[in-house]
Design an enzyme around this catalytic site. Structure first.
Site, PDB file in Angstrom:
ATOM      1  CG  ASP A  51     -62.871  47.734   9.674  1.00 15.09           C
ATOM      2  OD1 ASP A  51     -63.501  46.652   9.646  1.00 15.09           O
ATOM      3  OD2 ASP A  51     -62.952  48.583   8.772  1.00 15.09           O
ATOM      4  CB  SER A 131     -77.881  34.209  14.743  1.00 16.75           C
ATOM      5  OG  SER A 131     -79.264  34.486  14.562  1.00 16.75           O
ATOM      6  CE1 TYR A 144     -76.490  38.329  11.465  1.00 11.73           C
ATOM      7  CE2 TYR A 144     -78.343  36.813  11.636  1.00 11.73           C
ATOM      8  CZ  TYR A 144     -77.386  37.597  12.232  1.00 11.73           C
ATOM      9  OH  TYR A 144     -77.300  37.646  13.601  1.00 11.73           O
ATOM     10  CE  LYS A 148     -74.012  36.311  13.295  1.00 10.65           C
ATOM     11  NZ  LYS A 148     -73.002  36.740  14.268  1.00 10.65           N
TER      12      LYS A 148
END
Ligand SMILES: NC(=O)c1ccc[n+]([C@@H]2O[C@H](COP(=O)([O-])OP(=O)(O)OC[C@H]3O[C@@H](n4cnc5c(N)ncnc54)[C@H](OP(=O)(O)O)[C@@H]3O)[C@@H](O)[C@H]2O)c1
Length: 246
Positions: A51, A131, A144, A148
């Site tokens: 994790d 991304s 997000y 990135k």
């Protein structure tokens, strides 16, 4: 980069792009271990439970993998979560926090755990994963995109820190790829196999490019340079109309 004779750990390899990439490396002849929280999904590759939000779990997984594979020479930091957020609702903070914890801090925990090993080994590679959204925001996933963009900047610095050690840093910049995480937000995502074909072609080049940017990701990666940034951002902002109450 040689892909036929590596010993590879793909953290975040229990599904989606990571799982597909793992299969490609294994099929090419490399030894592959995949990591994630739910290893029960994988029955055709060696797995390790990890994790990335838990520092102890990362170190335990590192020790387990290196005990079994002291010649490990490629670590992929694929773990990531893609969460939609409504920034008009301050309750989004919990989503922002877990996005940063997995995508940015999780990446750093894994890089830190394996850096001494790879430097000691005198050769090897990290493959980080960002991304197109890190370069051209998709406003439905604000944190997000921020996470990135941060992993991009971090990867550039890590490469500088590791210069002269024999350890390389390559950044994978996927466009929308048809994995489970994408189905809800983008029905036009690139099929996983087509994406992996292109990635493996670019990754196998010698020297490996610093960034692996498939054709579909190019307009996002280079929007600012190409003068299309403002127009694309406006188009992508229309997705906010799908939020409840807008
Ligand atoms: N698909 C796309 O369109 C796209 C586009 C650009 C970038 N990316 C990036 O590519 C990567 C893979 O995405 P994907 O689409 O293949 O997603 P996915 O199928 O949801 O896979 C995500 C992977 O991350 C792992 N993960 C999540 N939380 C974790 C945690 N706390 N600790 C360890 N592992 C964790 C998951 O494993 P467990 O659940 O077993 O923990 C899984 O293996 C991500 O970094 C994503 O941001 C994807």
């Amino acid at each position: 980069m040689d892909i036929t004779d590596r010993t590879v750990l793909i953290v975040g390899g229990t599904s989606g792009i990571g799982r597909g990439l793992a299969r490609r490396f294994a099929d090419a002849g490399s030894t592959v271990v995949v990591g994630g929280r739910d290893t029960s999904r994988v029955d055709d590759l060696e797995t390790v439970s990890i994790d990335v939000t838990d520092a102890e779990s990362v170190l335990r997984a590192r020790d387990e993998v290196l005990a079994e594979h002291p010649d490990l020479d490629l670590v992929v930091t694929m773990s990531g979560v893609m969460i939609l957020e409504d920034l008009r609702d301050p309750a989004h903070f919990a989503q922002a926090q877990s996005t940063i914890d997995v995508n940015l801090l999780g990446t750093i925990r894994v890089l830190d755990a394996f850096t001494p090993h790879l430097i000691g080994h005198g050769r090897g590679d990290f493959l980080t994963v960002t991304s197109g959204i890190g370069f051209m925001p998709f406003p439905l996933m604000p944190t997000y995109g921020a996470s990135k963009a941060a992993v991009h900047a971090y990867s550039e610095s890590l490469r500088a820190h590791l210069a002269g050690t024999g350890v390389g840093v390559t950044e994978l910049v996927p466009p929308a790829v048809a994995t489970a995480g994408q189905e809800k937000v983008n029905p036009n995502a690139l099929p996983l196999d087509a994406f992996l074909d292109e990635v493996l072609g670019l990754l196998s080049q010698d020297p490996t490019p610093h960034e692996i940017v498939v054709e579909r990701a190019q307009p996002l990666r280079w929007a600012e340079r190409d003068g299309t940034y403002a127009e694309l951002l406006e188009q992508r902002s229309r997705s906010l109309d799908t939020l409840p109450g807008r």
